[in-house]
Write an enzyme that holds these catalytic residues in place. Structure first.
Site, PDB file in Angstrom:
ATOM      1  N   ILE A   8       0.834  -1.351   0.128  1.00  0.00           N
ATOM      2  CA  ILE A   8      -0.051  -0.040   0.053  1.00  0.00           C
ATOM      3  C   ILE A   8       0.842   1.339  -0.063  1.00  0.00           C
ATOM      4  O   ILE A   8       0.350   2.290   0.119  1.00  0.00           O
ATOM      5  CB  ILE A   8      -1.096  -0.177   1.214  1.00  0.00           C
ATOM      6  CG1 ILE A   8      -0.177  -0.114   2.693  1.00  0.00           C
ATOM      7  CG2 ILE A   8      -1.999  -1.159   1.157  1.00  0.00           C
ATOM      8  CD1 ILE A   8      -1.188   0.260   3.789  1.00  0.00           C
ATOM      9  N   GLY A   9       2.133   1.087  -0.152  1.00  0.00           N
ATOM     10  CA  GLY A   9       2.858   2.217  -0.141  1.00  0.00           C
ATOM     11  C   GLY A   9       3.536   2.847   0.944  1.00  0.00           C
ATOM     12  O   GLY A   9       3.902   4.121   1.176  1.00  0.00           O
ATOM     13  N   GLY A  10       4.097   2.034   1.982  1.00  0.00           N
ATOM     14  CA  GLY A  10       4.763   2.444   3.174  1.00  0.00           C
ATOM     15  C   GLY A  10       6.005   3.335   2.959  1.00  0.00           C
ATOM     16  O   GLY A  10       6.367   4.344   3.449  1.00  0.00           O
ATOM     17  N   ASP A  26       4.285  -4.593  -7.350  1.00  0.00           N
ATOM     18  CA  ASP A  26       3.379  -5.710  -6.337  1.00  0.00           C
ATOM     19  C   ASP A  26       2.508  -6.585  -7.073  1.00  0.00           C
ATOM     20  O   ASP A  26       1.984  -5.947  -8.228  1.00  0.00           O
ATOM     21  CB  ASP A  26       2.747  -4.904  -5.261  1.00  0.00           C
ATOM     22  CG  ASP A  26       2.554  -5.622  -3.876  1.00  0.00           C
ATOM     23  OD1 ASP A  26       3.156  -5.323  -2.976  1.00  0.00           O
ATOM     24  OD2 ASP A  26       1.849  -6.622  -4.163  1.00  0.00           O
ATOM     25  N   GLU A  49       9.113 -12.414  -9.844  1.00  0.00           N
ATOM     26  CA  GLU A  49      10.331 -13.479 -10.300  1.00  0.00           C
ATOM     27  C   GLU A  49       9.776 -13.477 -11.988  1.00  0.00           C
ATOM     28  O   GLU A  49      10.618 -14.149 -12.732  1.00  0.00           O
ATOM     29  CB  GLU A  49      10.180 -14.617  -9.806  1.00  0.00           C
ATOM     30  CG  GLU A  49       8.409 -15.189  -9.629  1.00  0.00           C
ATOM     31  CD  GLU A  49       7.464 -14.615  -8.647  1.00  0.00           C
ATOM     32  OE1 GLU A  49       7.771 -13.462  -8.308  1.00  0.00           O
ATOM     33  OE2 GLU A  49       6.732 -15.357  -8.248  1.00  0.00           O
ATOM     34  N   SER A  67      10.428  -4.843   0.641  1.00  0.00           N
ATOM     35  CA  SER A  67      10.103  -5.485   1.864  1.00  0.00           C
ATOM     36  C   SER A  67       9.384  -6.622   1.277  1.00  0.00           C
ATOM     37  O   SER A  67       8.243  -6.624   1.116  1.00  0.00           O
ATOM     38  CB  SER A  67       9.349  -4.512   2.849  1.00  0.00           C
ATOM     39  OG  SER A  67       8.355  -3.899   2.039  1.00  0.00           O
ATOM     40  N   CYS A  70       7.362 -12.001   4.222  1.00  0.00           N
ATOM     41  CA  CYS A  70       8.248 -12.604   5.527  1.00  0.00           C
ATOM     42  C   CYS A  70       7.659 -14.013   5.955  1.00  0.00           C
ATOM     43  O   CYS A  70       8.508 -14.613   6.632  1.00  0.00           O
ATOM     44  CB  CYS A  70       7.922 -11.552   6.708  1.00  0.00           C
ATOM     45  SG  CYS A  70       6.185 -11.285   6.911  1.00  0.00           S
TER      46      CYS A  70
HETATM   47  C1  LIG Z   1       5.631  -7.227   3.714  1.00  0.00           C
HETATM   48  S1  LIG Z   1       4.539  -6.727   2.270  1.00  0.00           S
HETATM   49  C2  LIG Z   1       5.203  -5.318   2.010  1.00  0.00           C
HETATM   50  C3  LIG Z   1       4.188  -4.295   2.071  1.00  0.00           C
HETATM   51  C4  LIG Z   1       4.670  -2.657   1.696  1.00  0.00           C
HETATM   52  N1  LIG Z   1       6.090  -2.569   2.390  1.00  0.00           N
HETATM   53  C5  LIG Z   1       3.565  -1.741   2.384  1.00  0.00           C
HETATM   54  O1  LIG Z   1       4.009  -0.709   2.856  1.00  0.00           O
HETATM   55  O2  LIG Z   1       2.582  -2.149   2.320  1.00  0.00           O
HETATM   56  C6  LIG Z   1       5.053  -7.750   1.001  1.00  0.00           C
HETATM   57  C7  LIG Z   1       4.282  -7.311  -0.153  1.00  0.00           C
HETATM   58  O3  LIG Z   1       4.830  -8.300  -1.559  1.00  0.00           O
HETATM   59  C8  LIG Z   1       3.889  -8.736  -2.284  1.00  0.00           C
HETATM   60  N2  LIG Z   1       4.211  -9.923  -3.040  1.00  0.00           N
HETATM   61  C9  LIG Z   1       4.508 -11.134  -2.594  1.00  0.00           C
HETATM   62  N3  LIG Z   1       5.077 -11.914  -3.378  1.00  0.00           N
HETATM   63  C10 LIG Z   1       5.283 -10.969  -4.795  1.00  0.00           C
HETATM   64  C11 LIG Z   1       5.628 -11.390  -5.563  1.00  0.00           C
HETATM   65  N4  LIG Z   1       6.029 -12.620  -6.174  1.00  0.00           N
HETATM   66  N5  LIG Z   1       5.824 -10.445  -6.655  1.00  0.00           N
HETATM   67  C12 LIG Z   1       5.577  -9.020  -6.498  1.00  0.00           C
HETATM   68  N6  LIG Z   1       4.875  -8.776  -4.924  1.00  0.00           N
HETATM   69  C13 LIG Z   1       4.734  -9.506  -4.358  1.00  0.00           C
HETATM   70  C14 LIG Z   1       2.794  -8.632  -1.337  1.00  0.00           C
HETATM   71  O4  LIG Z   1       1.578  -8.609  -2.233  1.00  0.00           O
HETATM   72  C15 LIG Z   1       3.051  -7.880  -0.197  1.00  0.00           C
HETATM   73  O5  LIG Z   1       2.213  -6.412  -0.829  1.00  0.00           O
END
Ligand SMILES: C[S@@+](CC[C@H](N)C(=O)[O-])C[C@H]1O[C@@H](n2cnc3c(N)ncnc32)[C@H](O)[C@@H]1O
Length: 292
Positions: A8-10, A26, A49, A67, A70
């Site tokens: 969401i753009g932190g 994303d 990927e 980020s 996790c």
């Molecule tokens: C820990 S969250 C990071 C959120 C972000 N920093 C924020 O401020 O909302 C991980 C993000 O990675 C995205 N994500 C997971 N696997 C992904 C992939 N293979 N390619 C792109 N985005 C991915 C998820 O949808 C999620 O929004």
């Protein structure tokens, strides 16, 4: 700046006008809808990927922020580390760092990332590509926020880094971050406290030291260990998604779309980052956070 796994753009919220984001990437369309609601940066709904080489070349940026997911490093996610299919996107990004060598890289993840094989791979990639880097665990409570969210951060640079400032910040009180008229749906079944007398983390907003636990993406779905409850004269209630965003220090103008279901908003906010912590981490990149 390239904002990878942007959610969401932190990171965009932490930067404000200080940098131009050339791409926010994303794979979650719900997260991207919230991102677009708040920012005009170009958004790419892609699985990292599967991003083509020509696309990576087109995204020219001085700083790559990321980020990644996790769960590969958490107990709940079974700690499968690099064997977890959800870690593939991060491995793909590491290859691109080695190939494109952006001037700076910054990274956020859960404390369980420390010592993982993915962590070793990250450090090895940065070492071999000529970066200096610095890493730390940081909780936003160290920066004045009444919300626990300890995370691992790393920042790297090809031409050096600035020192991190002291761990301090304007102290906010939890009671000042609450909604003025919270939705009635936030109140919990009165039996909840009886059913889980010791398992719920309850905070009293009248306590000036009140500090909420870390809100996860399971808040609202999972009753325990997903975030705190608020003690009120009328019983316990959950924190609203907007309150969680305030606890993460999202700026006042940040808005969730009116039609976003509360459960989805909890999940997206719980996946996000402490904006104040991101600002602090990025201040190691010379000139970035002082630029207006
Ligand atoms: C820990 S969250 C990071 C959120 C972000 N920093 C924020 O401020 O909302 C991980 C993000 O990675 C995205 N994500 C997971 N696997 C992904 C992939 N293979 N390619 C792109 N985005 C991915 C998820 O949808 C999620 O929004």
């Amino acid at each position: 700046m390239l904002e990878l796994f942007c959610g969401i753009g932190g990171c965009a919220a932490a930067l404000g006008e200080r940098a131009r984001i050339v791409a926010a990437v994303d794979q979650n369309r719900h997260a991207l809808a919230v991102y677009r609601h708040n920012f005009t940066h170009p958004v790419f709904p892609l699985a990292l990927e599967s991003v083509r080489e020509s696309q990576w070349q087109a995204w020219t940026a001085d700083v790559w922020w990321m980020s990644p997911p996790c769960p590969p490093y958490t107990r709940r996610g079974l700690r499968r580390d690099v064997e977890d299919p959800r870690a593939r996107s991060f491995a793909a990004v590491l290859k691109q760092i080695a190939a494109h060598r952006p001037r700076h890289v910054a990274f956020e993840n859960v404390p369980g990332f420390v010592g993982s094989r993915a962590h070793r791979l990250l450090k090895q990639t940065l070492d071999r590509s000529g970066y200096v880097f610095r890493e730390t665990l940081l909780c936003p409570t160290e920066l004045g926020l009444p919300n626990r969210r300890e995370r691992f951060y790393l920042v790297a640079g090809l031409d050096g880094l600035a020192p991190w400032p002291a761990r301090a910040g304007a102290a906010l009180r939890l009671s000042d971050l609450l909604d003025s008229s919270p939705a009635t749906e936030l109140w919990c079944d009165p039996l909840l406290a009886h059913r889980y007398p010791h398992a719920l983390h309850v905070v009293d907003p009248r306590d000036p030291q009140a500090c909420s636990a870390c809100f996860t993406s399971a808040y609202g779905r999972s009753i325990v260990r997903s975030g705190s409850y608020l003690a009120t004269g009328a019983g316990l209630r959950r924190f609203s998604p907007s309150e969680i965003l305030r606890l993460l220090d999202f700026p006042g103008g940040y808005r969730l779309p009116a039609d976003l279901p509360r459960r989805r908003a909890w999940s997206l906010a719980g996946n996000s980052v402490s904006v104040r912590a991101v600002r602090w981490v990025l201040s190691a990149i010379p000139g970035l956070m002082t630029h207006t």
